[in-house]
Design a protein around this motif. Structure first.
Motif, mmCIF file in Angstrom:
data_model
loop_
_atom_site.group_PDB
_atom_site.id
_atom_site.type_symbol
_atom_site.label_atom_id
_atom_site.label_comp_id
_atom_site.label_asym_id
_atom_site.label_seq_id
_atom_site.Cartn_x
_atom_site.Cartn_y
_atom_site.Cartn_z
ATOM 1 N N GLU A 1 -26.477 -25.768 -20.813
ATOM 2 C CA GLU A 1 -25.176 -25.117 -20.989
ATOM 3 C C GLU A 1 -24.677 -24.507 -19.687
ATOM 4 O O GLU A 1 -23.491 -24.581 -19.373
ATOM 5 C CB GLU A 1 -25.251 -24.059 -22.094
ATOM 6 N N LEU A 2 -25.573 -23.927 -18.912
ATOM 7 C CA LEU A 2 -25.159 -23.322 -17.639
ATOM 8 C C LEU A 2 -24.818 -24.370 -16.589
ATOM 9 O O LEU A 2 -24.119 -24.065 -15.624
ATOM 10 C CB LEU A 2 -26.235 -22.364 -17.129
ATOM 11 N N LEU B 1 -33.638 -18.801 -11.075
ATOM 12 C CA LEU B 1 -32.877 -19.984 -11.467
ATOM 13 C C LEU B 1 -31.471 -19.650 -11.958
ATOM 14 O O LEU B 1 -30.589 -20.499 -11.939
ATOM 15 C CB LEU B 1 -33.627 -20.746 -12.555
ATOM 16 N N VAL B 2 -31.282 -18.416 -12.393
ATOM 17 C CA VAL B 2 -29.992 -17.956 -12.922
ATOM 18 C C VAL B 2 -29.611 -16.654 -12.243
ATOM 19 O O VAL B 2 -30.465 -15.791 -12.001
ATOM 20 C CB VAL B 2 -30.074 -17.769 -14.463
ATOM 21 N N ARG B 3 -28.334 -16.539 -11.955
ATOM 22 C CA ARG B 3 -27.766 -15.320 -11.355
ATOM 23 C C ARG B 3 -26.998 -14.589 -12.452
ATOM 24 O O ARG B 3 -26.246 -15.190 -13.213
ATOM 25 C CB ARG B 3 -26.839 -15.698 -10.203
ATOM 26 N N GLN B 4 -27.197 -13.283 -12.530
ATOM 27 C CA GLN B 4 -26.507 -12.446 -13.501
ATOM 28 C C GLN B 4 -25.481 -11.612 -12.748
ATOM 29 O O GLN B 4 -25.821 -10.937 -11.783
ATOM 30 C CB GLN B 4 -27.524 -11.544 -14.195
ATOM 31 N N GLN B 5 -24.237 -11.670 -13.194
ATOM 32 C CA GLN B 5 -23.163 -10.944 -12.524
ATOM 33 C C GLN B 5 -22.455 -10.042 -13.526
ATOM 34 O O GLN B 5 -21.964 -10.512 -14.550
ATOM 35 C CB GLN B 5 -22.158 -11.923 -11.919
ATOM 36 N N ARG B 6 -22.425 -8.761 -13.227
ATOM 37 C CA ARG B 6 -21.710 -7.807 -14.071
ATOM 38 C C ARG B 6 -20.259 -7.761 -13.597
ATOM 39 O O ARG B 6 -19.990 -7.580 -12.416
ATOM 40 C CB ARG B 6 -22.323 -6.430 -13.967
ATOM 41 N N PHE C 1 -13.803 -2.611 -18.811
ATOM 42 C CA PHE C 1 -14.401 -2.044 -20.007
ATOM 43 C C PHE C 1 -13.997 -2.885 -21.203
ATOM 44 O O PHE C 1 -12.806 -3.169 -21.353
ATOM 45 C CB PHE C 1 -13.958 -0.592 -20.216
ATOM 46 N N PRO C 2 -14.892 -3.325 -22.015
ATOM 47 C CA PRO C 2 -16.325 -3.128 -21.843
ATOM 48 C C PRO C 2 -16.871 -3.991 -20.707
ATOM 49 O O PRO C 2 -16.273 -5.007 -20.356
ATOM 50 C CB PRO C 2 -16.908 -3.579 -23.184
ATOM 51 N N THR C 3 -17.988 -3.572 -20.179
ATOM 52 C CA THR C 3 -18.621 -4.333 -19.110
ATOM 53 C C THR C 3 -19.017 -5.702 -19.653
ATOM 54 O O THR C 3 -19.563 -5.808 -20.744
ATOM 55 C CB THR C 3 -19.884 -3.606 -18.594
ATOM 56 N N ARG C 4 -18.708 -6.723 -18.893
ATOM 57 C CA ARG C 4 -19.083 -8.088 -19.278
ATOM 58 C C ARG C 4 -20.057 -8.637 -18.248
ATOM 59 O O ARG C 4 -20.048 -8.218 -17.095
ATOM 60 C CB ARG C 4 -17.845 -8.962 -19.378
ATOM 61 N N THR C 5 -20.848 -9.569 -18.696
ATOM 62 C CA THR C 5 -21.845 -10.183 -17.822
ATOM 63 C C THR C 5 -21.674 -11.690 -17.874
ATOM 64 O O THR C 5 -21.471 -12.266 -18.934
ATOM 65 C CB THR C 5 -23.271 -9.809 -18.280
ATOM 66 N N ARG C 6 -21.714 -12.314 -16.705
ATOM 67 C CA ARG C 6 -21.657 -13.776 -16.607
ATOM 68 C C ARG C 6 -22.979 -14.250 -16.022
ATOM 69 O O ARG C 6 -23.568 -13.595 -15.176
ATOM 70 C CB ARG C 6 -20.516 -14.231 -15.692
ATOM 71 N N TYR C 7 -23.379 -15.413 -16.470
ATOM 72 C CA TYR C 7 -24.600 -16.041 -15.986
ATOM 73 C C TYR C 7 -24.226 -17.368 -15.347
ATOM 74 O O TYR C 7 -23.385 -18.098 -15.868
ATOM 75 C CB TYR C 7 -25.580 -16.277 -17.141
ATOM 76 N N ALA C 8 -24.858 -17.651 -14.226
ATOM 77 C CA ALA C 8 -24.599 -18.903 -13.511
ATOM 78 C C ALA C 8 -25.898 -19.382 -12.884
ATOM 79 O O ALA C 8 -26.786 -18.582 -12.566
ATOM 80 C CB ALA C 8 -23.540 -18.694 -12.437
#
Length: 112
Positions: A35-36, A70-75, A79-86
């Motif tokens: 999926e990523l 293998l995956v980067r987490q980005q805040r 508001f609300p705080t969201r997080t993306r993964y790549a």
């Protein structure tokens, strides 16, 4: 084997095959990576595309992939705080392995 590190006499964490298999091991790991590979996603987007994965397992897989580089987490701000993964470049390097595992699985399935 192309190099001597692939000629170990027993399982060895430095063996390139063991490194690659370890990167994709674990239930749901290959599906989260798949999926990523389509691009960065939020937790909710991943959960929507993998409706049968529990939130706990998805959290565990993302954490494990992040900790493995293998995956980067980005805040994201707001508001609300969201997080993306790549995927990182190391995560992207798994693309040919996953494609070949898929092809091999198809061949094995036909041979049964």
């Amino acid at each position: 084997m192309p190099t001597e590190s692939g000629r170990s006499q027993r399982p060895d964490t430095a063996c390139p095959v063991e490194v690659a298999l370890s990167a994709v091991s674990g239930r749901w790991t290959t599906l989260v990576l798949r999926e990523l590979m389509h691009g960065p996603s939020s937790f909710t987007e991943l959960a929507d595309r993998l409706p049968e994965i529990s939130p706990k397992v998805l959290t565990d897989r993302l954490r494990s992939l992040r900790d493995g580089g293998l995956v980067r987490q980005q805040r994201l701000a707001g508001f609300p705080t969201r997080t993306r993964y790549a995927l990182t470049s190391a995560g992207e390097a798994l693309r040919p392995l996953l494609i070949e595992l898929y092809r091999t699985g198809e061949r094995l399935h036909r041979l049964r």
